[in-house]
Design a protein around this motif. Structure first.
Motif, PDB file in Angstrom:
ATOM      1  N   TRP A   2       0.851  -1.195   0.000  1.00 27.87           N
ATOM      2  CA  TRP A   2       0.000   0.000   0.000  1.00 27.87           C
ATOM      3  C   TRP A   2       0.888   1.246   0.000  1.00 27.87           C
ATOM      4  O   TRP A   2       1.800   1.388   0.792  1.00 27.87           O
ATOM      5  CB  TRP A   2      -0.875  -0.006   1.242  1.00 27.87           C
ATOM      6  N   THR A  49      -4.672   9.046  -2.849  1.00 29.68           N
ATOM      7  CA  THR A  49      -5.123   9.077  -1.448  1.00 29.68           C
ATOM      8  C   THR A  49      -4.554  10.253  -0.654  1.00 29.68           C
ATOM      9  O   THR A  49      -5.089  10.605   0.385  1.00 29.68           O
ATOM     10  CB  THR A  49      -4.768   7.762  -0.732  1.00 29.68           C
ATOM     11  N   THR A  97      -9.136  -4.997  -0.448  1.00 29.77           N
ATOM     12  CA  THR A  97      -7.954  -4.506   0.275  1.00 29.77           C
ATOM     13  C   THR A  97      -7.764  -2.996   0.203  1.00 29.77           C
ATOM     14  O   THR A  97      -7.667  -2.315   1.223  1.00 29.77           O
ATOM     15  CB  THR A  97      -6.685  -5.209  -0.252  1.00 29.77           C
ATOM     16  N   ASN A  98      -7.710  -2.444  -1.018  1.00 29.14           N
ATOM     17  CA  ASN A  98      -7.436  -1.008  -1.152  1.00 29.14           C
ATOM     18  C   ASN A  98      -8.493  -0.160  -0.468  1.00 29.14           C
ATOM     19  O   ASN A  98      -8.187   0.830   0.191  1.00 29.14           O
ATOM     20  CB  ASN A  98      -7.355  -0.622  -2.634  1.00 29.14           C
ATOM     21  N   GLU A 101      -7.984  -0.056   3.185  1.00 27.74           N
ATOM     22  CA  GLU A 101      -6.849   0.798   3.563  1.00 27.74           C
ATOM     23  C   GLU A 101      -7.269   2.267   3.535  1.00 27.74           C
ATOM     24  O   GLU A 101      -6.862   3.056   4.395  1.00 27.74           O
ATOM     25  CB  GLU A 101      -5.660   0.565   2.611  1.00 27.74           C
ATOM     26  N   LYS A 104      -9.200   2.962   6.620  1.00 20.31           N
ATOM     27  CA  LYS A 104      -8.304   3.145   7.774  1.00 20.31           C
ATOM     28  C   LYS A 104      -7.688   4.546   7.763  1.00 20.31           C
ATOM     29  O   LYS A 104      -7.645   5.230   8.779  1.00 20.31           O
ATOM     30  CB  LYS A 104      -7.158   2.124   7.729  1.00 20.31           C
ATOM     31  N   LEU A 105      -7.202   4.939   6.594  1.00 23.24           N
ATOM     32  CA  LEU A 105      -6.594   6.263   6.455  1.00 23.24           C
ATOM     33  C   LEU A 105      -7.615   7.344   6.805  1.00 23.24           C
ATOM     34  O   LEU A 105      -7.312   8.318   7.499  1.00 23.24           O
ATOM     35  CB  LEU A 105      -6.098   6.434   5.016  1.00 23.24           C
ATOM     36  N   LEU A 149      -1.197   6.040   9.174  1.00 22.98           N
ATOM     37  CA  LEU A 149      -1.456   4.803   8.445  1.00 22.98           C
ATOM     38  C   LEU A 149      -0.495   3.719   8.920  1.00 22.98           C
ATOM     39  O   LEU A 149      -0.896   2.588   9.163  1.00 22.98           O
ATOM     40  CB  LEU A 149      -1.293   5.061   6.940  1.00 22.98           C
ATOM     41  N   GLU A 150       0.781   4.117   9.107  1.00 20.01           N
ATOM     42  CA  GLU A 150       1.761   3.136   9.582  1.00 20.01           C
ATOM     43  C   GLU A 150       1.378   2.622  10.970  1.00 20.01           C
ATOM     44  O   GLU A 150       1.478   1.440  11.267  1.00 20.01           O
ATOM     45  CB  GLU A 150       3.160   3.767   9.632  1.00 20.01           C
ATOM     46  N   GLU A 153      -1.167   0.165  10.610  1.00 16.64           N
ATOM     47  CA  GLU A 153      -0.620  -1.078  10.052  1.00 16.64           C
ATOM     48  C   GLU A 153       0.019  -1.922  11.153  1.00 16.64           C
ATOM     49  O   GLU A 153      -0.124  -3.112  11.205  1.00 16.64           O
ATOM     50  CB  GLU A 153       0.455  -0.755   9.003  1.00 16.64           C
TER      51      GLU A 153
END
Length: 474
Positions: A2, A49, A97-98, A101, A104-105, A149-150, A153
């Motif tokens: 990602w 994004t 998946t995308n 993500e 989440k962001l 984001l990290e 993760e």
């Protein structure tokens, strides 16, 4: 892997009838070309994004979602039973998946919004009016978002508790944190289905249930209709199917209003109406029936080189407008009332305290005769309104953008005033389930006081009063 600037498709609901206005704003502010859906009230556009924050700051959009998959021509099976199997298979083969993500962001953006807002809670927040989200207190640094984001993760499948709806009790939060530490808490979700078209063998509830069951099985999430973390959207319009994940819990359309009246206009609709009249530098823009101030507030936030005058004959409405302005000023100008080119007055809209030919644009939400006023009163009010608006509006260049659901009455009043106003076009909109029209009018070049329309004044008194009305000073 990602990456932050991955391209994704964002879907947005917009006020019906204002799809092209919203697409214009997306092009202007994001440099992205939006596609208007066949299903009215929706647009889609592709962004990287790192622009997700900017999407939240757009003024035309009500609700946002990230698209998991679009089908232009979905082949529906002929029976309910076959469709049930079909929904189950669909959940397994979608590219989730995308979109997850991006979800989440998006949560990390909302979390920062919430954290900054709570450091100084306003009274309206404490009253549960959590809609008044500030768009200007959000981090604009993509690196900050990347860090978020990290962090998400690193947690793997553990859910970020601060993305919970704000009505969660502390005990619920605590027990969930304990569960998370032992790594067993699944996300909570719901599926919402919007279906339009008459060629389907299933109801929207069936589709939501069957597809929801398959999503639950696929992710091992827990279904919860009220306290959900993820809202999966299933939008079906004839043969068009779009699966998405919601990015807004509450619509963005209430962004500026904290003090609501009985007929408060959605901010997104107010913004759309303002875009229709293309305000220019130094334009004088008047809302003679401002209610709680949705139109002038939108205007003054976006077009700070124009001057806005707003008024209402109802004192309560005027004080609500003032409260809304103060709330915005606290957020943007440190509370100084002189910071905005805007003034609010209590007045009689059939006898405005302004010179003739002094206004560039008149823009207002007229009484529908439902919750405010009555249809009977509108027959008298509308011609008087249009006449007084024509008096203060600049001949030849002035414009009016007027919203009403009482179309029959409005068009009759307009025909009585045809020497003073031309109708350029109409945008048909849905306002709280009511079919309404936004009428864009151009002021004719005729000087007020020289046509039969002004002279015939059936409901106003003597000529001397008329003269004094015309010469009323600003």
């Amino acid at each position: 892997i990602w990456v932050l600037d991955q391209t994704v498709t964002i879907g947005a609901t917009v006020p019906t009838g204002f799809e092209h206005t919203a697409a214009e704003e997306v092009l202007e502010k994001l440099e992205a070309t939006a596609r208007v859906s066949k299903n009215r009230g929706r647009i889609y556009f592709d962004i990287t994004t790192d622009k997700l924050l900017k999407v939240h700051q757009l003024k035309s959009l009500d609700n946002l979602f990230v698209v998991v998959k679009e089908y232009d021509d979905y082949q529906f099976k002929p029976t309910k039973e076959e469709m049930q199997i079909d929904w189950q298979e669909l959940a397994n083969k979608l590219p989730w998946t995308n979109a997850l993500e991006v979800w989440k962001l998006n949560n990390s953006i909302k979390k920062k919004k919430g954290r900054r807002k709570r450091t100084n809670p306003t009274k309206s927040d404490q009253c549960g009016n959590v809609d008044a989200k500030s768009t200007d207190t959000v981090p604009s640094d993509p690196e900050e978002l990347c860090e978020d984001l990290e962090a998400l993760e690193v947690k793997g499948n553990q859910r970020d508790v601060s993305s919970q709806p704000e009505n969660y009790s502390e005990t619920e939060k605590h027990s969930e944190i304990q569960d998370q530490e032992s790594g067993v808490t699944p996300l909570k979700f719901r599926v919402t289905c919007n279906r339009a078209g008459d060629k389907h063998c299933f109801a929207s509830n069936d589709a939501a249930r069957d597809f929801g069951g398959a999503v639950q099985e696929f992710f091992q999430w827990k279904a919860d209709m009220t306290k959900f973390d993820v809202e999966v959207l299933l939008n079906i319009h004839n043969n068009e199917v779009v699966v998405g994940i919601a990015l807004t819990v509450e619509s963005l359309h209430r962004r500026n209003i904290t003090h609501f009246g009985p007929t408060t206009l959605r901010s997104t609709l107010a913004y759309g109406m303002l875009r229709l009249c293309k305000p220019q530098v130094s334009d004088v823009i008047v809302d003679p029936m401002c209610g709680t101030g949705a139109i002038p507030l939108e205007g003054v936030m976006e077009w700070q080189n124009s001057f806005f005058l707003a008024g209402d004959n109802n004192g309560t409405a005027v004080s609500r407008s003032r409260s809304n302005i103060k709330h915005i000023l606290k957020r943007t100008h440190g509370g100084s009332f002189s910071g905005l080119p805007l003034d609010i007055v209590q007045w009689d809209l059939c006898n405005l305290p302004m010179r003739s030919s002094s206004v560039d644009i008149i823009i207002t939400d007229m009484p529908f005769g439902k919750r405010m006023g009555s249809k009977k009163k509108n027959w008298e009010l509308y011609p008087l309104c249009l006449r007084e608006m024509a008096r203060v509006c600049k001949p030849g260049t002035g414009k009016a953008v007027l919203l009403t659901q009482d179309k029959k009455c409005f068009l009759k009043a307009l025909s009585q005033m045809e020497g003073l106003w031309w109708k350029l076009h109409t945008v048909w909109v849905n306002v709280g389930g009511l079919h309404a029209g936004v009428f864009v009018l151009k002021r004719t070049a005729v000087v007020f006081g020289t046509t039969p329309e002004d002279v015939m004044e059936p409901h106003t008194a003597t000529g001397s009063q008329k003269e004094s009305m015309k010469d009323g000073s600003l």
